[in-house]
Write a protein that holds these residues in place. Structure first.
Motif, PDB file in Angstrom:
ATOM      1  N   TYR A 174      22.346   3.932   1.288  1.00  0.00           N
ATOM      2  CA  TYR A 174      22.056   3.440   2.632  1.00  0.00           C
ATOM      3  C   TYR A 174      23.287   2.782   3.249  1.00  0.00           C
ATOM      4  O   TYR A 174      23.604   2.986   4.428  1.00  0.00           O
ATOM      5  CB  TYR A 174      20.898   2.443   2.594  1.00  0.00           C
ATOM      6  CG  TYR A 174      20.509   1.915   3.958  1.00  0.00           C
ATOM      7  CD1 TYR A 174      19.560   2.567   4.735  1.00  0.00           C
ATOM      8  CD2 TYR A 174      21.115   0.770   4.479  1.00  0.00           C
ATOM      9  CE1 TYR A 174      19.215   2.098   5.998  1.00  0.00           C
ATOM     10  CE2 TYR A 174      20.785   0.299   5.737  1.00  0.00           C
ATOM     11  CZ  TYR A 174      19.833   0.957   6.492  1.00  0.00           C
ATOM     12  OH  TYR A 174      19.513   0.508   7.737  1.00  0.00           O
ATOM     13  N   THR A 175      23.984   1.972   2.454  1.00  0.00           N
ATOM     14  CA  THR A 175      25.180   1.284   2.953  1.00  0.00           C
ATOM     15  C   THR A 175      26.231   2.276   3.411  1.00  0.00           C
ATOM     16  O   THR A 175      26.846   2.110   4.463  1.00  0.00           O
ATOM     17  CB  THR A 175      25.765   0.367   1.861  1.00  0.00           C
ATOM     18  OG1 THR A 175      24.802  -0.633   1.516  1.00  0.00           O
ATOM     19  CG2 THR A 175      27.036  -0.321   2.347  1.00  0.00           C
ATOM     20  N   ILE A 176      26.429   3.336   2.635  1.00  0.00           N
ATOM     21  CA  ILE A 176      27.451   4.330   2.979  1.00  0.00           C
ATOM     22  C   ILE A 176      27.077   5.055   4.268  1.00  0.00           C
ATOM     23  O   ILE A 176      27.914   5.246   5.151  1.00  0.00           O
ATOM     24  CB  ILE A 176      27.631   5.336   1.832  1.00  0.00           C
ATOM     25  CG1 ILE A 176      28.107   4.611   0.578  1.00  0.00           C
ATOM     26  CG2 ILE A 176      28.635   6.420   2.219  1.00  0.00           C
ATOM     27  CD1 ILE A 176      29.371   3.801   0.764  1.00  0.00           C
ATOM     28  N   VAL A 177      25.829   5.466   4.391  1.00  0.00           N
ATOM     29  CA  VAL A 177      25.403   6.149   5.620  1.00  0.00           C
ATOM     30  C   VAL A 177      25.554   5.213   6.812  1.00  0.00           C
ATOM     31  O   VAL A 177      25.920   5.641   7.913  1.00  0.00           O
ATOM     32  CB  VAL A 177      23.945   6.649   5.502  1.00  0.00           C
ATOM     33  CG1 VAL A 177      23.488   7.282   6.816  1.00  0.00           C
ATOM     34  CG2 VAL A 177      23.816   7.660   4.372  1.00  0.00           C
ATOM     35  N   ASN A 178      25.329   3.927   6.592  1.00  0.00           N
ATOM     36  CA  ASN A 178      25.440   2.954   7.676  1.00  0.00           C
ATOM     37  C   ASN A 178      26.886   2.787   8.142  1.00  0.00           C
ATOM     38  O   ASN A 178      27.132   2.399   9.285  1.00  0.00           O
ATOM     39  CB  ASN A 178      24.878   1.607   7.228  1.00  0.00           C
ATOM     40  CG  ASN A 178      24.361   0.777   8.381  1.00  0.00           C
ATOM     41  OD1 ASN A 178      23.813   1.296   9.349  1.00  0.00           O
ATOM     42  ND2 ASN A 178      24.538  -0.519   8.294  1.00  0.00           N
ATOM     43  N   LEU A 254      20.698  12.385  -0.669  1.00  0.00           N
ATOM     44  CA  LEU A 254      20.001  11.191  -0.206  1.00  0.00           C
ATOM     45  C   LEU A 254      18.506  11.210  -0.513  1.00  0.00           C
ATOM     46  O   LEU A 254      17.798  10.265  -0.175  1.00  0.00           O
ATOM     47  CB  LEU A 254      20.190  11.036   1.308  1.00  0.00           C
ATOM     48  CG  LEU A 254      21.625  10.906   1.814  1.00  0.00           C
ATOM     49  CD1 LEU A 254      21.644  10.891   3.347  1.00  0.00           C
ATOM     50  CD2 LEU A 254      22.290   9.662   1.268  1.00  0.00           C
ATOM     51  N   SER A 255      18.045  12.263  -1.142  1.00  0.00           N
ATOM     52  CA  SER A 255      16.600  12.450  -1.338  1.00  0.00           C
ATOM     53  C   SER A 255      15.957  11.339  -2.168  1.00  0.00           C
ATOM     54  O   SER A 255      14.755  11.094  -2.043  1.00  0.00           O
ATOM     55  CB  SER A 255      16.328  13.805  -1.993  1.00  0.00           C
ATOM     56  OG  SER A 255      16.977  13.895  -3.255  1.00  0.00           O
ATOM     57  N   SER A 256      16.741  10.646  -2.990  1.00  0.00           N
ATOM     58  CA  SER A 256      16.190   9.575  -3.819  1.00  0.00           C
ATOM     59  C   SER A 256      16.074   8.254  -3.071  1.00  0.00           C
ATOM     60  O   SER A 256      15.510   7.284  -3.582  1.00  0.00           O
ATOM     61  CB  SER A 256      17.061   9.371  -5.065  1.00  0.00           C
ATOM     62  OG  SER A 256      18.384   8.995  -4.702  1.00  0.00           O
ATOM     63  N   PHE A 264      20.188   8.814   7.958  1.00  0.00           N
ATOM     64  CA  PHE A 264      21.036   9.989   8.155  1.00  0.00           C
ATOM     65  C   PHE A 264      20.421  10.931   9.190  1.00  0.00           C
ATOM     66  O   PHE A 264      21.121  11.466  10.058  1.00  0.00           O
ATOM     67  CB  PHE A 264      21.235  10.716   6.822  1.00  0.00           C
ATOM     68  CG  PHE A 264      22.075  11.960   6.935  1.00  0.00           C
ATOM     69  CD1 PHE A 264      23.384  11.896   7.395  1.00  0.00           C
ATOM     70  CD2 PHE A 264      21.562  13.196   6.576  1.00  0.00           C
ATOM     71  CE1 PHE A 264      24.164  13.046   7.507  1.00  0.00           C
ATOM     72  CE2 PHE A 264      22.332  14.351   6.673  1.00  0.00           C
ATOM     73  CZ  PHE A 264      23.641  14.273   7.143  1.00  0.00           C
ATOM     74  N   ASN A 265      19.124  11.121   9.126  1.00  0.00           N
ATOM     75  CA  ASN A 265      18.445  11.956  10.120  1.00  0.00           C
ATOM     76  C   ASN A 265      18.619  11.388  11.526  1.00  0.00           C
ATOM     77  O   ASN A 265      18.798  12.128  12.495  1.00  0.00           O
ATOM     78  CB  ASN A 265      16.957  12.076   9.789  1.00  0.00           C
ATOM     79  CG  ASN A 265      16.698  13.015   8.631  1.00  0.00           C
ATOM     80  OD1 ASN A 265      17.439  13.966   8.418  1.00  0.00           O
ATOM     81  ND2 ASN A 265      15.657  12.746   7.864  1.00  0.00           N
ATOM     82  N   ALA A 266      18.575  10.052  11.625  1.00  0.00           N
ATOM     83  CA  ALA A 266      18.780   9.410  12.924  1.00  0.00           C
ATOM     84  C   ALA A 266      20.208   9.615  13.408  1.00  0.00           C
ATOM     85  O   ALA A 266      20.444   9.829  14.603  1.00  0.00           O
ATOM     86  CB  ALA A 266      18.464   7.915  12.827  1.00  0.00           C
TER      87      ALA A 266
END
Length: 342
Positions: A174-178, A254-256, A264-266
């Motif tokens: 989550y942090t990386i996607v952010n 990211l499925s887990s 990521f979808n957003a």
């Protein structure tokens, strides 16, 4: 409208909506997102209509024109009397399409964080109003013709770096996607506490020149470390990887972590990439030719804001790749200074 106050303050928007779904209180319910702020912003839900959204409370002395938002195709923007406070409005924005609920929750999360940082309720209302215009454009993209060839190529390069960071990081997914902020038109594509990475993707048609957008894009005066990632690709109609294939690889990674996957979808939605249009992106295949990191520092070829003459701004220019060679750094050096340093 029923107000609910007994909530863990670190809940995210999607989690609050899920609690509303379980409680199934008829009518509109609202829940304060944070009690630590003087700005009252809520998560809201309406049952049995199953409308999901957020709301901002503000005094009636602040004027808000709701007419520009009256014909939004996906969103509903409404202004109510706020029974919780005297002489106050409650500005509500909701969505009824459950398929977009997860994406919408992270758009809401982002604007809430922005609103809570504002210094006054008036500036918070302005920020909310500006964001509604942005959301209007985002949701209208669901009916657009999709990304241009240049936008597809640029997104592909950004996702190449995102995938590297997801593979190399010690932080949460989550942090990386952010850290990936390029989809919301930020100054650079990846941003941490004191670092940033800008991504440039070129094809074999013009591989020797990198186009820089603005005098601040390669200006490191406000951060400790700034890097440039150059992704050189060969584009063809049959050989290589398509953009949807790269997207799928990242979604599998990211499925887990459902929160990271939803975020990521957003991000993809903000970029204008929709799964329903991925058939349009199967024509272009990308084959990686070279990936290079540069440390933007000292005499790196660039224009900085403080170097411009008075009256000059919004500068767009090109830099030759060969002149950047002295500043090449390893991928490990970049990850240790960025995602694994925060």
């Amino acid at each position: 409208m029923k107000t609910i106050t007994n909530m863990p303050m670190n809940n995210k928007v999607l989690e609050i909506w899920k609690q509303f779904e379980q409680n199934r209180h008829k009518g509109m319910v609202k829940r304060l997102y944070s009690s630590d702020s003087t700005i009252n912003v809520y998560c809201i839900y309406q049952y049995p209509e199953e409308c999901y959204g957020i709301a901002l409370s503000f005094p009636k002395t602040i004027c808000f024109n709701i007419k520009p938002y009256s014909n939004l195709s996906e969103l509903k923007v409404e202004l109510y009397e706020d029974s919780s406070f005297e002489n106050s409005w409650l500005l509500c924005v909701t969505i009824t399409d459950k398929d977009k609920k997860s994406i919408f929750s992270y758009l809401c999360e982002n604007i809430i964080q922005t609103i809570l940082k504002e210094s006054s309720i008036k500036s918070a209302v302005t920020s909310f109003a500006n964001t509604l215009i942005k959301w209007k454009n985002l949701f209208e993209k669901t009916h657009s013709t999709g990304l241009s060839k240049e936008e597809q190529q640029g997104l592909y390069g950004e996702l190449c770096l995102l995938q590297k960071f997801l593979s190399d990081s010690k932080n949460s997914l989550y942090t990386i996607v952010n850290y990936y902020v390029g989809t919301n038109k930020s100054l650079r594509d990846f941003q941490g506490k004191n670092w940033a990475v800008e991504v440039k993707t070129t094809s074999t048609n013009n591989p020797q020149l990198l186009l820089i957008n603005g005098e601040r894009q390669l200006d490191d005066s406000m951060i400790d470390n700034l890097f440039l990632f150059h992704c050189s690709v060969e584009v063809s109609k049959s050989s290589g990887e398509t953009l949807p294939e790269r997207v799928k690889e990242i979604k599998d990674m990211l499925s887990s972590d459902l929160a990271a996957l939803s975020l990521f979808n957003a991000k993809l939605f903000e970029a204008g990439y929709l799964d329903t249009q991925e058939g349009q992106y199967s024509e272009h295949h990308y084959k990686l030719r070279k990936e290079t990191f540069y440390h933007v520092t000292n005499d790196f070829p660039r224009i900085r804001e403080n170097e411009l003459r008075s009256g000059v701004g919004n500068v767009h220019y090109g830099i030759t790749i060969s002149d950047c060679e002295p500043y090449v750094v390893s991928e490990a050096s970049v990850t240790n200074t960025t995602i694994n340093h925060d």
